[in-house]
Design a protein around this motif. Structure first.
Motif, short mmCIF file in Angstrom:
data_model
loop_
_atom_site.label_atom_id
_atom_site.label_comp_id
_atom_site.label_asym_id
_atom_site.label_seq_id
_atom_site.Cartn_x
_atom_site.Cartn_y
_atom_site.Cartn_z
N UNK A 14 -10.59 -2.70 -40.65
CA UNK A 14 -10.38 -1.35 -39.84
C UNK A 14 -10.09 -0.15 -40.91
N UNK A 15 -9.30 -0.12 -41.88
CA UNK A 15 -8.83 0.86 -42.77
C UNK A 15 -9.49 0.81 -44.25
N UNK A 138 -3.94 -13.53 -37.93
CA UNK A 138 -3.03 -12.04 -38.07
C UNK A 138 -4.32 -11.07 -38.03
N UNK A 139 -5.30 -11.23 -37.36
CA UNK A 139 -6.21 -10.05 -37.61
C UNK A 139 -5.72 -8.77 -37.12
N UNK A 140 -4.74 -8.75 -36.23
CA UNK A 140 -4.58 -7.23 -35.82
C UNK A 140 -3.32 -6.64 -36.55
N UNK A 141 -2.85 -7.37 -37.51
CA UNK A 141 -1.83 -6.78 -38.24
C UNK A 141 -2.26 -5.83 -39.41
N UNK A 142 -1.54 -5.06 -40.12
CA UNK A 142 -1.83 -4.27 -41.13
C UNK A 142 -2.06 -5.10 -42.44
#
Length: 330
Positions: A14-15, A138-142
């Motif tokens: 994502x980032x 934990x794919x949705x975590x930073x």
């Protein structure tokens, strides 16, 4: 130096942040294993560690080589390849890893898009499996949160079979300075301590970093709330701090000698672990005549009552034994 280590190199889809988290049973792992550059890649070099593999990996990746191409070049040119271990993730999320056939067992790695997980001298393959599963879950975590959770999963699954000593977390975003760079260089439970420091950093450090000057905005954009928070003493900020608790010896295993500066006559704070049962105590023994204000003590766990009056205090989530009536300097 042989670093019997478990680590993760990873990228956030994502980032595009890149980072490494690592732990081992040698001091100061954060200084020689992780190599990260924004927009370039993330590398962990370990086993019979050669930091120049990390340096050269960054150069090759910055020239446009993929993770696989970089790994092949490094391994082909390294006469010590049999005792090396590397995990590489490039800026496109391609990954590659190497475990030399003379690395101390258990040794191995696992790769997937955006991640490389590797370890050597581990209790078994379950450490790497648990780390990979934690990253997937934990794919949705930073990214920084995911990396800490992956280290925790690896430690819970056994980690380094010699024990624990140091841990590190480093993540870069778009700037040339790290988004977060935390190290626990010597501690009896480094992954737990890394989590504690990370939780403080999330509340006190990351808001500051997010407002720091960038190439696009040299003045930065520090909010008034962050400025006001940083003007307070560390203990009065969100997350608190141990920095104002004076003269505490942290991370020294029971049974080792340690220098402890008295807070005042007859009152000393000594770091301790509490491991479940309330019948575990700390006993002190005076070893030698103190020099100046320093007293020398040994500490060990005993299944009997402490010979001095004491009480257990909790300070910012850390547990300490406070001696109330032991004469200092006698």
């Amino acid at each position: 130096m042989y670093l019997n280590t478990f680590s993760i190199s990873a990228r956030c889809t994502v980032t595009n942040m890149l980072g490494v988290a690592v732990s081992t049973a040698v001091p100061g792992v954060g200084g020689i294993c992780p190599f990260v550059q924004p927009g370039v890649g993330a590398v962990s070099t370990q086993a019979w560690v050669n930091p120049y593999l990390g340096v050269d990996a960054m150069k090759l990746l910055s020239e446009g080589k993929s993770a696989e191409e970089t790994l092949k070049t490094l391994v082909d040119c390294d006469p010590g390849r049999a005792v090396r271990q590397l995990g590489i993730v490039d800026s496109a999320g391609q990954s590659a890893a190497w475990t030399g056939d003379q690395c101390v067992e258990w040794a191995g790695h696992r790769t997937a898009p955006d991640v490389s997980i590797q370890g050597n001298m581990l209790v078994g393959s379950e450490t790497v499996v648990a780390m990979f599963d934690a990253f997937s879950a934990t794919a949705g975590d930073p990214l920084h949160e995911r990396l800490v959770k992956v280290l925790e999963a690896g430690q819970a699954a056994g980690g380094d079979k010699r024990g624990k000593q140091s841990a590190a977390l480093v993540v870069f975003d778009k700037e040339s300075y790290p988004y977060i760079d935390l190290r626990v260089d010597e501690h009896f439970d480094p992954v737990v301590e890394l989590r504690r420091v990370y939780e403080v950093a999330k509340q006190q450090y990351l808001p500051f970093v997010e407002g720091m000057p960038t190439r696009e905005n040299p003045l930065g954009a520090l909010g008034e709330d962050v400025t006001e928070m940083l003007l307070r003493s560390p203990a009065d900020r969100p997350g608190g701090s141990l920095s104002l608790v004076p003269h505490i010896v942290m991370g020294i295993p029971f049974g080792n000698k340690s220098k402890i500066r008295p807070l005042e006559e007859g009152l000393i704070l000594i770091a301790m672990q509490v491991e479940g049962s309330c019948n575990r105590y700390i006993r002190t023994q005076h070893l030698s005549k103190p020099s100046g204000n320093l007293s020398f003590w040994t500490r060990y766990v005993a299944h009997r009552q402490s010979p001095v009056q004491s009480q257990v205090d909790t300070i910012n989530g850390q547990v300490f034994l406070k001696f109330l009536n032991h004469p200092v300097g006698k």
